[in-house]
Every structure is written in structure tokens, then in C-alpha cells.
Write an enzyme that holds these catalytic residues in place. Sequence first.
Site, short mmCIF file in Angstrom:
data_model
loop_
_atom_site.label_atom_id
_atom_site.label_comp_id
_atom_site.label_asym_id
_atom_site.label_seq_id
_atom_site.Cartn_x
_atom_site.Cartn_y
_atom_site.Cartn_z
N SER A 7 -35.07 42.09 -25.98
CA SER A 7 -33.97 41.91 -26.26
C SER A 7 -33.67 40.34 -26.88
O SER A 7 -32.70 40.13 -27.72
CB SER A 7 -32.96 42.19 -25.45
OG SER A 7 -32.95 41.40 -24.21
N LYS A 35 -29.67 36.68 -21.65
CA LYS A 35 -29.02 36.66 -22.96
C LYS A 35 -28.47 35.45 -23.45
O LYS A 35 -28.44 34.36 -22.69
CB LYS A 35 -27.81 37.59 -23.01
CG LYS A 35 -28.02 39.03 -22.36
CD LYS A 35 -29.02 39.88 -23.33
CE LYS A 35 -29.11 41.52 -22.71
NZ LYS A 35 -30.01 42.25 -23.61
#
Length: 238
Positions: free
Chosen positions: A48, A121
Site C-alpha cells: 500500500s 500510511k
Amino acid sequence: MATKADGRGSRTIILFLRDLAVIFLAALIISFLVKTFLVRPFYIPSPSMSDTLEVDDRVIVSLLTPQLVQLERGDVVVFEDPDAWLPDPQVDQPEGIAGAADWFLTFVGLAPDDSHGYLIKRVIGLPGDHVVCCNDFGQITINDVPIDETDYVTLDQEGLPASGTDFDVVVPEGQLWVLGDNRYHSADSRAHMDEPTGGFVPVSDVVGRAIVVSWPVARWQWIDDHDEVYSGVGSGGR
């Protein structure tokens, strides 16, 4: 018959082993304190954050953020799963001596914790920010200011907008809006907008800021927060 020299030799060996044990114990205590208060290792389980971080990269995370150092837009952060974003971990735990050694190394901070629910993230929106995607040029805007994420975002093909999912959010107090750099392959805040949390991540769930890729050696690098991307963005409601 034992001589005085033999006795001195035995005592020297005993003192050496004692000093070695003290040094080893001190090193473990220091490692534990560093892991508890300063830095911790984590591993990257998914793509990701590619190309910034690749699967199985090991990263060092500073625990000073956000406890002592303020979070900023662009920071790459590790945080605890805020609301079942992750499925139950499917980590095969080693057994026996190998399992005990793995537990011990994780406990003192010499190995990453592979069993807990952590995510990594990039912070896009801070408390009070109005974050929207996308404008006519396919860019995310923060407080009506477009940001150019070309330097770190990975898209499936050139010309795609910065997100395949539209959103228009105001980040609540004490929360963050986070996105993966591999923008079309990241289950981040956008994937959880319909849940009770609205996709926001509590600042209190942030473990720390990723500062360096430590393994493999060929990928050793500082992790850039690209603060220049956000330099023109106002303070929002923070």
C-alpha cells in the site's frame, strides 16, 4: 596439585564471564528502553505504500512523534488498527526455542512485532483540514489549496487522478486523514468512510513516525515527508 597461577586463571575467567553477563544485561536493558521510549522496528506487510516502502521492508519508527514532536502533513506514520481495518492477523508463530527467541527479541526491540495490528500510511489531513479529491486536474486539495504529489504517489497509469475514490471531508479534532502512496491499492481512510469512524484515525492511535528503511541494506534510505508539497497549505482549523 593446583597452583596459585591456576587459581588466578580460574578467577580471571569467572570475572570475565561476570563482566560479559553484566554487559549483555545492560545492552538488553538499553535496547528495551530505546524500544519503549525512542524508536521501534516495524515491517511492511503490504504494497500500500509502494514505491516509497516495499513489502518486507523493515523501518525504524520514532516514538517521539506525536508524543513530543508535532505531527505534520506528509509524515509517514505507524498506527494501531483504529476500527478493524485489518482482518485478524494470520501470522504463523514459531514454537519451542525459536518461538521463545522470537518473543524475546521482539520484547527487547531487536525484532519487529509481526503479530499486532499495525498499519502504515501518509498523513494528508490534520485536525480541522478540509480535504477534497479531486479537482479538475486530478489533484487533492487541502483547505482549497491543490497539492502536487508527483514525487511520492504511485498511480496505475499516467494521467489518473490522485485518488480513484472521491471524498470531501473535514478532519475532526484529534483525528487524521491518511492515504497510502500506492494510491489505487491502499485500503486507507477512503475505504472506511462509510464506517462509524468516517475513515479517520485518532492521533492517540499513532505509534510514531517512520524515519528510515533499515532493511534490506540495498534499500537503506531516509523516509521523506515531502514537506514542500504542503508548504502552501494553511493551518485549517487546527
